[in-house]
Design an enzyme around this catalytic site. Sequence first.
Site, PDB file in Angstrom:
ATOM      1  N   ASP A  74      40.072  33.251 -43.772  1.00  0.00           N
ATOM      2  CA  ASP A  74      39.492  32.640 -42.579  1.00  0.00           C
ATOM      3  C   ASP A  74      40.416  32.999 -41.423  1.00  0.00           C
ATOM      4  O   ASP A  74      41.545  32.522 -41.346  1.00  0.00           O
ATOM      5  CB  ASP A  74      39.404  31.119 -42.769  1.00  0.00           C
ATOM      6  CG  ASP A  74      38.908  30.381 -41.530  1.00  0.00           C
ATOM      7  OD1 ASP A  74      38.722  31.028 -40.474  1.00  0.00           O
ATOM      8  OD2 ASP A  74      38.717  29.148 -41.623  1.00  0.00           O
ATOM      9  N   LYS A  78      37.079  31.234 -30.423  1.00  0.00           N
ATOM     10  CA  LYS A  78      38.491  31.233 -30.038  1.00  0.00           C
ATOM     11  C   LYS A  78      38.846  32.517 -29.293  1.00  0.00           C
ATOM     12  O   LYS A  78      39.373  32.481 -28.191  1.00  0.00           O
ATOM     13  CB  LYS A  78      39.390  31.116 -31.277  1.00  0.00           C
ATOM     14  CG  LYS A  78      38.916  30.153 -32.340  1.00  0.00           C
ATOM     15  CD  LYS A  78      39.221  28.716 -32.037  1.00  0.00           C
ATOM     16  CE  LYS A  78      38.930  27.845 -33.255  1.00  0.00           C
ATOM     17  NZ  LYS A  78      39.253  26.445 -33.030  1.00  0.00           N
ATOM     18  N   TRP A 108      41.327  22.846 -42.178  1.00  0.00           N
ATOM     19  CA  TRP A 108      40.207  23.759 -42.442  1.00  0.00           C
ATOM     20  C   TRP A 108      40.319  24.388 -43.827  1.00  0.00           C
ATOM     21  O   TRP A 108      39.313  24.604 -44.501  1.00  0.00           O
ATOM     22  CB  TRP A 108      40.117  24.803 -41.335  1.00  0.00           C
ATOM     23  CG  TRP A 108      39.944  24.144 -40.004  1.00  0.00           C
ATOM     24  CD1 TRP A 108      40.844  24.099 -38.974  1.00  0.00           C
ATOM     25  CD2 TRP A 108      38.824  23.362 -39.571  1.00  0.00           C
ATOM     26  NE1 TRP A 108      40.342  23.363 -37.932  1.00  0.00           N
ATOM     27  CE2 TRP A 108      39.118  22.895 -38.269  1.00  0.00           C
ATOM     28  CE3 TRP A 108      37.599  23.026 -40.156  1.00  0.00           C
ATOM     29  CZ2 TRP A 108      38.219  22.104 -37.550  1.00  0.00           C
ATOM     30  CZ3 TRP A 108      36.714  22.237 -39.449  1.00  0.00           C
ATOM     31  CH2 TRP A 108      37.035  21.781 -38.160  1.00  0.00           C
TER      32      TRP A 108
END
Length: 355
Positions: A166, A190, A99
């Site tokens: 992030d 999440k 990511w």
Amino acid sequence: MKKHNFYAGPSILSQYTIDNTIDAIRNFAGTGLSLLEISHRSKEFTAVMDEAQALFKELLDIPAGYEVLFLGGGASTQFCMVPYNLLKTKAAYLDTGTWANKAIKEAKLFGEVDVVASSKADNYVFVPKDYTVPADADYFHITTNNTIYGTEIRKDLDSPVPLVADMSSDIFSRPVDVSKYDLIYGGAQKNIAPAGVTFVIVKVDALGKVERPIPTMLNYKTHVDKGSMFNTPPVMPIYAALQTLKWYKQLGGVKELERLDKEKAAYLYDAIDSSKMFVGTVHPEDRSIMNVCFVMKPEYKELEKDFIDFAGTKGIVGIKGHRSVGGFRASLYNALPLESVKVLVEAMKEFENKH
């Protein structure tokens, strides 16, 4: 059979969140209408948005001068929005996984990108530590938790330039000194809500510094000025997020969540480290408490699929490792009870004893 949900995302939600969201889908706030059909401009939903933003700030102790946004598009859209809004000439990025790498790719569309360090050559099994952030960078971007590889930065870094993070998969798993960041973002699927909403914590003074024209929907200021209500927001996931935030407060807040998460992770890592069959994939000092990655030792490698099948007979789901790592990945998000971790560990021991 009770299910033990270790999926990496979308992932387990608290029963409190699920039950309250189901009730609202049937009849939202006594309106006689479903949450799925209510106007986002109604006073009932406006109250949900306001409360969710306020509780987000309260739980993370977010200082004045920051706003919380609930947007669409996932964290992947933030890979673009961050440089669009913040990158003037050069940005610094730390490459710690897939990511982070995708965020770097998007940033290169807007200016120079200095990748200060990367652990890619070692399949991201550690977080690089010996690097220098250029003082002339517009910001330094990190990915705090790497879901695929199981590494995590569990502290707020000191950066010579504005810090951007992030935090898709570890938000609310530890206290965060938000004042050290200009922007924090993440997908909610999440630790907060079902897929479909993305949170952004942004320092308002950091905006409006680039000269390029920014499309309306990709401009953070658009959403700050309208309180995340410029266009129709993802209503149902935001409502679910509010329920999760209420549940977090009932549990005792972020410090208590961190205590519980550390307990779960320690229980599983101890089992892996004492096993004759299983072995961790990450340098111990960088192990994530959210995503535990492990494999079978070479002499047992052919039994990995058998173990996944065996775990399934115990109600354990979602432990197959990402194809980049193989083996197994157990995601220990906030809503996962210690009981589920214990069931997994017992399954590991039973399987090991049989083979």
